[in-house]
Design an enzyme around this catalytic site. Structure first.
Site, PDB file in Angstrom:
ATOM      1  N   CYS A  94      -0.913  13.249   8.399  1.00 52.99           N
ATOM      2  CA  CYS A  94      -1.234  13.670   7.024  1.00 52.99           C
ATOM      3  C   CYS A  94      -2.697  14.099   6.923  1.00 52.99           C
ATOM      4  O   CYS A  94      -3.039  15.169   7.413  1.00 52.99           O
ATOM      5  CB  CYS A  94      -0.857  12.595   6.005  1.00 52.99           C
ATOM      6  N   HIS A 172       4.688  11.287   7.114  1.00 52.21           N
ATOM      7  CA  HIS A 172       4.241   9.916   7.368  1.00 52.21           C
ATOM      8  C   HIS A 172       5.330   9.097   8.068  1.00 52.21           C
ATOM      9  O   HIS A 172       6.095   8.382   7.412  1.00 52.21           O
ATOM     10  CB  HIS A 172       3.898   9.218   6.044  1.00 52.21           C
ATOM     11  N   GLU A 174       4.891   6.465   9.564  1.00 55.87           N
ATOM     12  CA  GLU A 174       4.517   5.044   9.420  1.00 55.87           C
ATOM     13  C   GLU A 174       4.899   4.474   8.057  1.00 55.87           C
ATOM     14  O   GLU A 174       4.843   3.248   7.860  1.00 55.87           O
ATOM     15  CB  GLU A 174       3.009   4.864   9.664  1.00 55.87           C
TER      16      GLU A 174
END
Length: 226
Positions: A94, A172, A174
């Site tokens: 990002c 993302h 994560e």
């Protein structure tokens, strides 16, 4: 193998009692690979002495824009150049995706097409992968020599490789579903159009490819390089 995590932001304060910091999210995503970690909160001006303090690097997401005037952004760009020249692996996610592009000669701006929020499909090397997105800024012009490896109609430069040692992703991998919901509740309302928030909420029960991209990232970090 030691991975240095360059922390460029923090989760919303309203979510501090529910979720870990971003560096911990990456440790969880990459669990099982035998990595050691050291975190440098560059957003708070905590920098490594040099690129040799880790064998590989990850730059996290952030609420800040790569083009904003912050004292920590120029030294971060210098570090990106040093890592690139060293040949060590570097992954950007990002904001990390954006600041790497900017540091190497690309352009990042607030995208006129608006936001990408929640479950988003990408074409990665001819295969569809689904990841959680949370961004309005985009890389709109790539540095010379950059290669797009993942894309969709909304975000053309969604995943990018720079030679053999840098790979970046706009989405993302994560972020879990509950954290995306937390972002929608704390940072989304009144900023992101309600129609997008509603659509993202409706897609949250759908499967994602976070584990697949986590494996891709781990393999990239561990790859032997000459």
């Amino acid at each position: 193998m030691k991975i240095g995590i360059l922390l460029t932001g923090h989760p919303p304060e309203e979510l501090n009692d529910q979720f870990d910091e971003y560096d911990v999210m990456f440790r969880t995503l990459l669990d099982g690979n035998g990595f050691e970690y050291e975190t440098f909160a560059v957003v708070d001006n905590d920098f490594p002495d040099n690129e040799d303090q880790a064998d590989g690097w990850i730059i996290t997401g952030s609420r800040h824009g790569a083009y904003e005037d912050h004292a920590w952004i120029p030294p971060l760009e210098d570090l990106i150049h040093a890592i690139q020249e060293s040949g060590k692996p570097l992954i950007g996610v990002c904001f990390g995706h954006q600041i790497i592009a900017q540091a190497l000669g690309g352009k990042v701006e607030k995208f006129q097409g608006g936001w990408a929020v929640g479950r988003t499909d990408y074409d990665l090397d001819g295969q569809t992968v689904t990841l959680n997105a949370w961004h309005q800024d985009q890389v709109v012009a790539l540095p010379e020599g950059a290669q797009v490896t993942g894309t969709n109609a909304f975000c053309r430069n969604a995943m990018v490789a720079y030679g053999d040692n840098i790979w970046t992703v706009q989405a993302h991998p994560e972020y879990g579903d509950s954290f995306i919901q937390g972002l929608m509740d704390t940072r989304g309302k009144g900023v992101v159009p309600d129609t997008l928030l509603d659509a993202a909420a409706n897609r949250l029960p759908c499967p994602d490819d976070n584990p697949k991209i986590g494996r891709h990232m781990a393999e990239f970090l561990k790859r032997e390089r000459t």
